[in-house]
Design a protein around this motif. Structure first.
Motif, PDB file in Angstrom:
ATOM      1  N   ALA A  27      -1.237   5.709   0.039  1.00 43.71           N
ATOM      2  CA  ALA A  27      -1.677   6.305   1.300  1.00 43.71           C
ATOM      3  C   ALA A  27      -1.398   5.366   2.465  1.00 43.71           C
ATOM      4  O   ALA A  27      -0.930   5.796   3.532  1.00 43.71           O
ATOM      5  CB  ALA A  27      -3.167   6.645   1.229  1.00 43.71           C
ATOM      6  N   TYR A  28      -1.689   4.080   2.268  1.00 45.92           N
ATOM      7  CA  TYR A  28      -1.427   3.119   3.338  1.00 45.92           C
ATOM      8  C   TYR A  28       0.066   3.065   3.658  1.00 45.92           C
ATOM      9  O   TYR A  28       0.474   3.110   4.825  1.00 45.92           O
ATOM     10  CB  TYR A  28      -1.924   1.724   2.954  1.00 45.92           C
ATOM     11  CG  TYR A  28      -1.669   0.722   4.047  1.00 45.92           C
ATOM     12  CD1 TYR A  28      -2.584   0.571   5.080  1.00 45.92           C
ATOM     13  CD2 TYR A  28      -0.497  -0.029   4.078  1.00 45.92           C
ATOM     14  CE1 TYR A  28      -2.337  -0.320   6.131  1.00 45.92           C
ATOM     15  CE2 TYR A  28      -0.242  -0.915   5.110  1.00 45.92           C
ATOM     16  CZ  TYR A  28      -1.163  -1.054   6.128  1.00 45.92           C
ATOM     17  OH  TYR A  28      -0.909  -1.922   7.166  1.00 45.92           O
ATOM     18  N   TYR A  29       0.890   2.986   2.622  1.00 47.67           N
ATOM     19  CA  TYR A  29       2.333   2.866   2.840  1.00 47.67           C
ATOM     20  C   TYR A  29       2.894   4.105   3.541  1.00 47.67           C
ATOM     21  O   TYR A  29       3.735   3.987   4.451  1.00 47.67           O
ATOM     22  CB  TYR A  29       3.055   2.653   1.515  1.00 47.67           C
ATOM     23  CG  TYR A  29       4.554   2.623   1.662  1.00 47.67           C
ATOM     24  CD1 TYR A  29       5.182   1.524   2.230  1.00 47.67           C
ATOM     25  CD2 TYR A  29       5.335   3.699   1.261  1.00 47.67           C
ATOM     26  CE1 TYR A  29       6.562   1.494   2.391  1.00 47.67           C
ATOM     27  CE2 TYR A  29       6.716   3.680   1.416  1.00 47.67           C
ATOM     28  CZ  TYR A  29       7.312   2.571   1.990  1.00 47.67           C
ATOM     29  OH  TYR A  29       8.673   2.548   2.161  1.00 47.67           O
ATOM     30  N   SER A  30       2.451   5.287   3.137  1.00 48.12           N
ATOM     31  CA  SER A  30       2.996   6.518   3.717  1.00 48.12           C
ATOM     32  C   SER A  30       2.682   6.621   5.205  1.00 48.12           C
ATOM     33  O   SER A  30       3.434   7.242   5.963  1.00 48.12           O
ATOM     34  CB  SER A  30       2.449   7.751   2.983  1.00 48.12           C
ATOM     35  OG  SER A  30       1.069   7.924   3.234  1.00 48.12           O
ATOM     36  N   ARG A  31       1.595   6.012   5.652  1.00 55.00           N
ATOM     37  CA  ARG A  31       1.199   6.087   7.054  1.00 55.00           C
ATOM     38  C   ARG A  31       1.692   4.903   7.877  1.00 55.00           C
ATOM     39  O   ARG A  31       1.986   5.040   9.067  1.00 55.00           O
ATOM     40  CB  ARG A  31      -0.329   6.190   7.168  1.00 55.00           C
ATOM     41  CG  ARG A  31      -0.859   7.533   6.718  1.00 55.00           C
ATOM     42  CD  ARG A  31      -2.366   7.500   6.500  1.00 55.00           C
ATOM     43  NE  ARG A  31      -2.899   8.808   6.192  1.00 55.00           N
ATOM     44  CZ  ARG A  31      -2.805   9.400   4.992  1.00 55.00           C
ATOM     45  NH1 ARG A  31      -2.195   8.780   4.011  1.00 55.00           N
ATOM     46  NH2 ARG A  31      -3.300  10.608   4.791  1.00 55.00           N
ATOM     47  N   SER A  32       1.780   3.732   7.246  1.00 57.25           N
ATOM     48  CA  SER A  32       2.038   2.519   8.031  1.00 57.25           C
ATOM     49  C   SER A  32       3.254   1.727   7.598  1.00 57.25           C
ATOM     50  O   SER A  32       3.737   0.879   8.359  1.00 57.25           O
ATOM     51  CB  SER A  32       0.797   1.603   7.968  1.00 57.25           C
ATOM     52  OG  SER A  32      -0.361   2.280   8.390  1.00 57.25           O
ATOM     53  N   LEU A  77      -7.246   5.091  -8.255  1.00 57.96           N
ATOM     54  CA  LEU A  77      -7.781   4.867  -6.917  1.00 57.96           C
ATOM     55  C   LEU A  77      -6.990   3.789  -6.186  1.00 57.96           C
ATOM     56  O   LEU A  77      -6.620   3.956  -5.012  1.00 57.96           O
ATOM     57  CB  LEU A  77      -9.256   4.474  -6.997  1.00 57.96           C
ATOM     58  CG  LEU A  77      -9.952   4.209  -5.664  1.00 57.96           C
ATOM     59  CD1 LEU A  77     -10.001   5.484  -4.828  1.00 57.96           C
ATOM     60  CD2 LEU A  77     -11.357   3.662  -5.890  1.00 57.96           C
ATOM     61  N   ALA A  78      -6.719   2.678  -6.864  1.00 59.64           N
ATOM     62  CA  ALA A  78      -5.949   1.599  -6.247  1.00 59.64           C
ATOM     63  C   ALA A  78      -4.533   2.064  -5.902  1.00 59.64           C
ATOM     64  O   ALA A  78      -4.039   1.822  -4.796  1.00 59.64           O
ATOM     65  CB  ALA A  78      -5.901   0.389  -7.169  1.00 59.64           C
ATOM     66  N   GLN A  79      -3.888   2.741  -6.837  1.00 65.15           N
ATOM     67  CA  GLN A  79      -2.529   3.206  -6.573  1.00 65.15           C
ATOM     68  C   GLN A  79      -2.518   4.221  -5.436  1.00 65.15           C
ATOM     69  O   GLN A  79      -1.631   4.210  -4.577  1.00 65.15           O
ATOM     70  CB  GLN A  79      -1.923   3.807  -7.842  1.00 65.15           C
ATOM     71  CG  GLN A  79      -1.658   2.790  -8.931  1.00 65.15           C
ATOM     72  CD  GLN A  79      -0.628   3.276  -9.947  1.00 65.15           C
ATOM     73  OE1 GLN A  79       0.262   4.062  -9.634  1.00 65.15           O
ATOM     74  NE2 GLN A  79      -0.750   2.799 -11.161  1.00 65.15           N
ATOM     75  N   GLY A  80      -3.527   5.101  -5.430  1.00 65.83           N
ATOM     76  CA  GLY A  80      -3.602   6.088  -4.358  1.00 65.83           C
ATOM     77  C   GLY A  80      -3.840   5.452  -3.001  1.00 65.83           C
ATOM     78  O   GLY A  80      -3.254   5.875  -1.992  1.00 65.83           O
ATOM     79  N   GLN A  82      -8.618   5.955   5.189  1.00 66.98           N
ATOM     80  CA  GLN A  82      -7.707   6.473   4.170  1.00 66.98           C
ATOM     81  C   GLN A  82      -8.385   6.577   2.814  1.00 66.98           C
ATOM     82  O   GLN A  82      -8.190   7.551   2.074  1.00 66.98           O
ATOM     83  CB  GLN A  82      -6.471   5.577   4.098  1.00 66.98           C
ATOM     84  CG  GLN A  82      -5.601   5.649   5.340  1.00 66.98           C
ATOM     85  CD  GLN A  82      -4.612   4.505   5.445  1.00 66.98           C
ATOM     86  OE1 GLN A  82      -4.423   3.747   4.494  1.00 66.98           O
ATOM     87  NE2 GLN A  82      -3.994   4.354   6.607  1.00 66.98           N
ATOM     88  N   LEU A  83      -9.210   5.573   2.470  1.00 66.21           N
ATOM     89  CA  LEU A  83      -9.947   5.634   1.206  1.00 66.21           C
ATOM     90  C   LEU A  83     -10.943   6.781   1.203  1.00 66.21           C
ATOM     91  O   LEU A  83     -11.090   7.495   0.201  1.00 66.21           O
ATOM     92  CB  LEU A  83     -10.664   4.312   0.961  1.00 66.21           C
ATOM     93  CG  LEU A  83      -9.848   3.183   0.335  1.00 66.21           C
ATOM     94  CD1 LEU A  83     -10.625   1.874   0.400  1.00 66.21           C
ATOM     95  CD2 LEU A  83      -9.486   3.520  -1.102  1.00 66.21           C
ATOM     96  N   ALA A  84     -11.639   6.961   2.320  1.00 70.71           N
ATOM     97  CA  ALA A  84     -12.609   8.050   2.400  1.00 70.71           C
ATOM     98  C   ALA A  84     -11.917   9.403   2.227  1.00 70.71           C
ATOM     99  O   ALA A  84     -12.418  10.283   1.515  1.00 70.71           O
ATOM    100  CB  ALA A  84     -13.336   7.990   3.740  1.00 70.71           C
ATOM    101  N   ARG A  85     -10.782   9.555   2.860  1.00 67.75           N
ATOM    102  CA  ARG A  85     -10.040  10.813   2.737  1.00 67.75           C
ATOM    103  C   ARG A  85      -9.551  11.014   1.307  1.00 67.75           C
ATOM    104  O   ARG A  85      -9.620  12.132   0.753  1.00 67.75           O
ATOM    105  CB  ARG A  85      -8.864  10.812   3.713  1.00 67.75           C
ATOM    106  CG  ARG A  85      -8.091  12.131   3.767  1.00 67.75           C
ATOM    107  CD  ARG A  85      -7.035  12.073   4.881  1.00 67.75           C
ATOM    108  NE  ARG A  85      -6.410  13.364   5.070  1.00 67.75           N
ATOM    109  CZ  ARG A  85      -5.377  13.817   4.364  1.00 67.75           C
ATOM    110  NH1 ARG A  85      -4.853  13.051   3.412  1.00 67.75           N
ATOM    111  NH2 ARG A  85      -4.859  15.000   4.592  1.00 67.75           N
ATOM    112  N   LEU A  86      -9.079   9.929   0.700  1.00 66.02           N
ATOM    113  CA  LEU A  86      -8.590  10.003  -0.676  1.00 66.02           C
ATOM    114  C   LEU A  86      -9.695  10.451  -1.631  1.00 66.02           C
ATOM    115  O   LEU A  86      -9.497  11.324  -2.485  1.00 66.02           O
ATOM    116  CB  LEU A  86      -8.042   8.641  -1.096  1.00 66.02           C
ATOM    117  CG  LEU A  86      -7.546   8.486  -2.545  1.00 66.02           C
ATOM    118  CD1 LEU A  86      -6.361   9.397  -2.808  1.00 66.02           C
ATOM    119  CD2 LEU A  86      -7.171   7.033  -2.814  1.00 66.02           C
TER     120      LEU A  86
END
Length: 401
Positions: free
Chosen positions: A273-278, A266-269, A42-46
């Motif tokens: 991203a984690y929350y939206s997926r999991s 970056l941290a907020q993103g 997720q970080l790499a994609r972000l």
């Protein structure tokens, strides 16, 4: 007003470890439960798709994509998250400093639930506030004693406008204030025109999955709420929030922006991203399982090693990170810290959680990050230290014959 303060200089030492020392000191989460592969992707994609935004300065707001994640967390304890009144912080520690600077005036008195989190007392002192213990009874913070204390302080010419609480699985005791007691305390706060600061890092970490209604849920306009992702995700992102009463939002946001200029996009993103997926449920359950197991291992080992006849007493917490031991005869736990170090184990003496030298008879054990296979050994080493005659007492006995 910034002032030098002893506790602030000591906080980083909680996380140091020696080669053969088992640390029961620092309150670190168990990051083994994190799905690092998923987070890495997720970080790499972000960064790949939005790196120029994620790595840039950003506006001093909780990102729109992160608001649902915050709202979900607060709703699990019946809290309210209004996007317009959310202020981003670098974890609760920054929030505490922002609250002290924005809402306190140097020389004001702030009432503090004790024993108290040292990071909070350091932040308040750094802002020039005077600390005073809020009285307790068998059920915790006592509303009637609160009334008496505030009236006495004000009669003596002191300005008292703030009350700080860490009400759920408190650091360091692990205690939780009941909902009826919270309602009584808020009634007293309204009568006394006190603003309540609710610091809640551990509220979602109840071992049985239950939660306790927030002070903020009971009266959002009387409470400044401090939330953090450090304990339910990871502290390395340094991300949290203030849920502010509407009439205080501007003052708090202004100070928070001065401190940080910009939250980490970056941290907020990454969190969004984690929350939206999991979502949060699976990860929080993993943390709860980990801490329940570690706490049981540690408490069982304490029972076995120290037993009912020990001068040390403790209660098993229902959640959080900590076990709090107290000496029946009031012995200073600091004297046992050197013995513990000699046996290869570390803890935090209770004096670190005092505001005026109280609680020296206590000590805090953190179970959250101790490897499971080392917990029993750690308690064995600790018990050997706690059942020794401390060096200072031994020397006095030898002198007296």
């Amino acid at each position: 007003m910034w002032t030098d303060t002893r506790p602030a200089a000591e906080l980083p030492r909680l996380f140091e470890k020696g080669a053969d020392v088992i640390s029961l000191a620092g309150g670190l989460p168990d990051l083994d439960v994190l799905p690092l592969g998923d987070i890495s992707q997720q970080l790499a994609r972000l960064v790949r798709l939005g790196g120029k935004l994620a790595l840039q300065y950003t506006t001093p707001h909780v990102a729109k994509a992160l608001v649902p994640a915050v709202a979900d967390l607060m709703a699990r304890e019946d809290g309210h998250a209004d996007a317009g009144n959310l202020i981003p912080t670098s974890g609760s520690q920054m929030g505490l400093t922002a609250v002290a600077l924005a809402l306190g005036t140097p020389g004001d008195t702030i009432l503090v639930q004790t024993p108290a989190y040292p990071g909070a007392t350091a932040a308040f002192r750094t802002a020039g506030l005077d600390l005073h213990a809020a009285g307790e009874d068998a059920d915790g913070l006592c509303p009637q004693q609160l009334r008496t204390t505030v009236r006495e302080l004000r009669a003596a010419g002191r300005t008292v406008r703030l009350l700080y609480v860490n009400p759920t699985f408190q650091n360091p005791t692990g205690a939780t204030l009941s909902v009826p007691r919270r309602a009584e305390i808020l009634t007293a706060c309204r009568e006394l025109d006190l603003l309540l600061i609710e610091d809640n890092p551990y509220g979602l970490l109840g071992f049985d999955g239950t939660t306790t209604t927030l002070f903020q849920a009971l009266d959002p306009q009387q409470v400044v709420y401090l939330g953090t992702f450090s304990k339910i995700f990871a502290p390395g992102l340094r991300s949290g929030w203030i849920a502010a009463p509407e009439h205080l939002r501007y003052d708090l946001a202004r100070v928070a922006e001065i401190i940080s200029l910009s939250p980490s996009a970056l941290a907020q993103g990454a969190l969004a991203a984690y929350y939206s997926r999991s979502g949060w449920t699976e990860l929080i359950d993993r943390y709860r399982d980990s801490y329940r197991e570690r706490c049981t291992l540690m408490a069982d080992a304490l029972d076995a090693e120290l037993g009912a006849d020990s001068p040390w007493t403790w209660q098993r917490p229902g959640g959080g990170f900590y076990l709090w031991l107290r000496h029946r005869d009031g012995a200073d736990a600091t004297r046992y810290a050197q013995a513990a170090a000699a046996h290869g184990v570390s803890f935090v003496p209770g004096g670190h959680f005092s505001i005026d030298g109280e609680h020296n008879d206590g000590l805090r054990l953190c179970f959250s990050n101790v490897p499971r296979k080392k917990i029993t050994e750690a308690v064995t080493r600790l018990a050997a230290a706690l059942t020794e005659t401390p060096a200072v007492a031994r020397e006095l006995a030898e002198v007296s014959g």
